[in-house]
Design a protein around this motif. Structure first.
Motif, PDB file in Angstrom:
ATOM      1  N   GLU A  17      42.576  42.354  20.300  1.00 24.45           N
ATOM      2  CA  GLU A  17      41.467  41.628  20.304  1.00 24.45           C
ATOM      3  C   GLU A  17      40.638  41.581  21.504  1.00 24.45           C
ATOM      4  O   GLU A  17      39.567  41.676  21.528  1.00 24.45           O
ATOM      5  N   LEU A  18      41.542  41.332  22.839  1.00 20.05           N
ATOM      6  CA  LEU A  18      40.918  41.040  24.046  1.00 20.05           C
ATOM      7  C   LEU A  18      40.104  42.412  24.145  1.00 20.05           C
ATOM      8  O   LEU A  18      39.008  42.475  24.938  1.00 20.05           O
ATOM      9  N   ALA A  89      34.449  33.194  26.617  1.00 20.76           N
ATOM     10  CA  ALA A  89      36.056  33.477  26.097  1.00 20.76           C
ATOM     11  C   ALA A  89      36.446  34.551  26.851  1.00 20.76           C
ATOM     12  O   ALA A  89      37.826  34.505  27.023  1.00 20.76           O
ATOM     13  N   LEU A  90      35.763  35.720  26.910  1.00 20.51           N
ATOM     14  CA  LEU A  90      36.283  37.046  27.404  1.00 20.51           C
ATOM     15  C   LEU A  90      36.561  36.603  28.830  1.00 20.51           C
ATOM     16  O   LEU A  90      37.666  37.130  29.533  1.00 20.51           O
ATOM     17  N   ALA A  92      37.592  33.893  30.252  1.00 20.12           N
ATOM     18  CA  ALA A  92      38.751  33.229  30.308  1.00 20.12           C
ATOM     19  C   ALA A  92      39.889  33.985  29.773  1.00 20.12           C
ATOM     20  O   ALA A  92      41.356  33.786  30.615  1.00 20.12           O
ATOM     21  N   ARG A  93      39.814  34.813  28.839  1.00 23.98           N
ATOM     22  CA  ARG A  93      41.086  35.590  28.366  1.00 23.98           C
ATOM     23  C   ARG A  93      41.398  36.624  29.386  1.00 23.98           C
ATOM     24  O   ARG A  93      42.548  36.859  29.377  1.00 23.98           O
ATOM     25  N   ARG A  94      40.452  37.052  30.087  1.00 26.33           N
ATOM     26  CA  ARG A  94      40.729  38.161  30.927  1.00 26.33           C
ATOM     27  C   ARG A  94      41.624  37.643  32.195  1.00 26.33           C
ATOM     28  O   ARG A  94      42.596  38.213  32.738  1.00 26.33           O
ATOM     29  N   ASN A  96      43.517  34.772  31.788  1.00 29.97           N
ATOM     30  CA  ASN A  96      44.829  34.307  31.183  1.00 29.97           C
ATOM     31  C   ASN A  96      45.600  35.742  31.241  1.00 29.97           C
ATOM     32  O   ASN A  96      46.819  35.599  31.396  1.00 29.97           O
ATOM     33  N   TRP A  97      45.014  36.825  30.786  1.00 31.59           N
ATOM     34  CA  TRP A  97      45.460  37.834  30.635  1.00 31.59           C
ATOM     35  C   TRP A  97      46.318  38.536  31.968  1.00 31.59           C
ATOM     36  O   TRP A  97      47.377  38.807  32.049  1.00 31.59           O
TER      37      TRP A  97
END
Length: 116
Positions: A17-18, A89-90, A92-94, A96-97
């Motif tokens: 999803e990311l 969101a992208l 933040a998710r990057r 976090n990943w």
């Protein structure tokens, strides 16, 4: 085709999803192009049912928008474009990943070395 990696399904569920959001974040795109980009990047063949379920979820979450466009001499295509919320969101998710990968790598390189 035999050289494509066979990543564990759990890994794919965790990251696909990311990666799809990141690809849509590059530029307006459509499903077949996303599948090809994922394959070229080394994810193997991602099935359409898997991809379109992810795209639908991202759209329902307000992270991407879609629109049908006429095809040039062929059938129309559904194009996807990231929203402002999707960009946030992208990012933040990057982050976090990256933290997750660093934590996992640290654990895997510092534990169990006596078993090697």
């Amino acid at each position: 085709m035999g050289d494509e990696p066979q990543w564990p399904a759990q890994w794919m569920r965790g990251v696909l999803e990311l990666c799809v959001l990141a690809l849509v974040g590059e530029h307006e795109t459509y499903g077949y192009e996303i599948v090809q980009r994922l394959r070229t990047a080394g994810f193997g063949q991602v099935k359409g049912g898997t991809l379109y379920a992810i795209l639908l979820r991202l759209e329902e979450d307000g992270l991407i928008d879609s629109a049908w466009r006429e095809g040039a001499g062929g059938p129309g295509r559904k194009y996807y474009l990231i929203t402002d919320a999707g960009r946030a969101a992208l990012g933040a998710r990057r982050d976090n990943w990256a933290a997750f990968v660093a934590t996992t790598s640290e654990l895997l390189t510092t534990t169990g070395t006596e078993a090697r």
